[in-house]
Design a protein around this motif. Sequence first.
Motif, PDB file in Angstrom:
ATOM      1  N   ILE A 117     -25.589 -15.615  15.705  1.00  0.00           N
ATOM      2  CA  ILE A 117     -27.034 -15.428  15.777  1.00  0.00           C
ATOM      3  C   ILE A 117     -27.475 -14.748  17.075  1.00  0.00           C
ATOM      4  N   ASN A 118     -26.514 -14.307  17.903  1.00  0.00           N
ATOM      5  CA  ASN A 118     -26.845 -13.799  19.236  1.00  0.00           C
ATOM      6  C   ASN A 118     -26.681 -12.296  19.405  1.00  0.00           C
ATOM      7  N   GLY A 119     -26.713 -11.545  18.329  1.00  0.00           N
ATOM      8  CA  GLY A 119     -26.511 -10.112  18.449  1.00  0.00           C
ATOM      9  C   GLY A 119     -27.691  -9.393  19.091  1.00  0.00           C
ATOM     10  N   LYS A 120     -27.385  -8.512  20.026  1.00  0.00           N
ATOM     11  CA  LYS A 120     -28.404  -7.643  20.627  1.00  0.00           C
ATOM     12  C   LYS A 120     -27.709  -6.386  21.124  1.00  0.00           C
ATOM     13  N   TYR A 121     -28.444  -5.290  21.107  1.00  0.00           N
ATOM     14  CA  TYR A 121     -27.848  -4.016  21.515  1.00  0.00           C
ATOM     15  C   TYR A 121     -28.956  -3.086  21.989  1.00  0.00           C
ATOM     16  N   THR A 177     -23.201   0.523  16.578  1.00  0.00           N
ATOM     17  CA  THR A 177     -21.780   0.717  16.280  1.00  0.00           C
ATOM     18  C   THR A 177     -20.909  -0.086  17.240  1.00  0.00           C
ATOM     19  N   ASP A 178     -21.283  -0.105  18.517  1.00  0.00           N
ATOM     20  CA  ASP A 178     -20.538  -0.896  19.504  1.00  0.00           C
ATOM     21  C   ASP A 178     -20.541  -2.381  19.126  1.00  0.00           C
ATOM     22  N   LEU A 179     -21.690  -2.868  18.676  1.00  0.00           N
ATOM     23  CA  LEU A 179     -21.785  -4.271  18.276  1.00  0.00           C
ATOM     24  C   LEU A 179     -20.898  -4.551  17.066  1.00  0.00           C
ATOM     25  N   LEU A 180     -20.916  -3.668  16.083  1.00  0.00           N
ATOM     26  CA  LEU A 180     -20.086  -3.847  14.893  1.00  0.00           C
ATOM     27  C   LEU A 180     -18.602  -3.823  15.232  1.00  0.00           C
TER      28      LEU A 180
END
Length: 252
Positions: A9-13, A27-30
Amino acid sequence: MKSNYYLNINGKYGMGAYAQPDYPTLTDLLESMDRLGIWQTVAYHLNARDLHPVFGNRFLLEDIEKTPGAKERIIPAFCANPAMLVGKGEMESLEKCLSEGVGGCVIIFPVTNRFRMVEYRPVFERIRKYKPVIMVDVTEMTANDVEDLANLAPDFPDLNFVVKEVMWWQYSRILDIMRRTKNIYCDISWLHTRDAIKILCDETDYSRVVFGAGFRSHCAAAIGGLAWANIPQEQKDLIAWDNFVAPLSGKT
């Protein structure tokens, strides 16, 4: 033992205003998700926090649309703040995102956006019909904000609130408001100390404990923390995935 599926639940970019980002692009997050074995992530664009909610939310949707694999794996979190109530078309923009079913999460930043938690009440009133999950980093709340949340949550029993990135020095305070309410959740992204997850499950309700992966520098320590937590495997699996899916779908 590790679980089969994880929902972070902590995704950020994005290139925010205040620090070098862990993930400059979606893309970096994926790619990081692939490396860690995380299937889905709730994510927001840092420009929604640092520039303007409407623009950041728009960037997020555009990036999800054009990035391969993002539609299946990224759950958008839309930023909101009380200033949007008086901005022309701003709340309407947020409501459009929520009503079209592209995401059921709203993220708020009281400290960065310079609002008290209590000032978000009319925002929650405006969007409660969509039953979004309301998310906030614990570092975005002062001591007064924490108490405000404890007082606000019972007034919105149809909404669920998730406090993220709780570390040991905020732990007892969040544990206290979770004991006093039924719709405040907590993630485990920073709870790497001994028995922190077990205590949270035992003292509140394991169904309100959810998975978060923390910063990139953590190297997914939360996965190891959950795998070795002294709780039943069934609870581990629910924390890894199902506990957040329930409030996201409007179930409690």
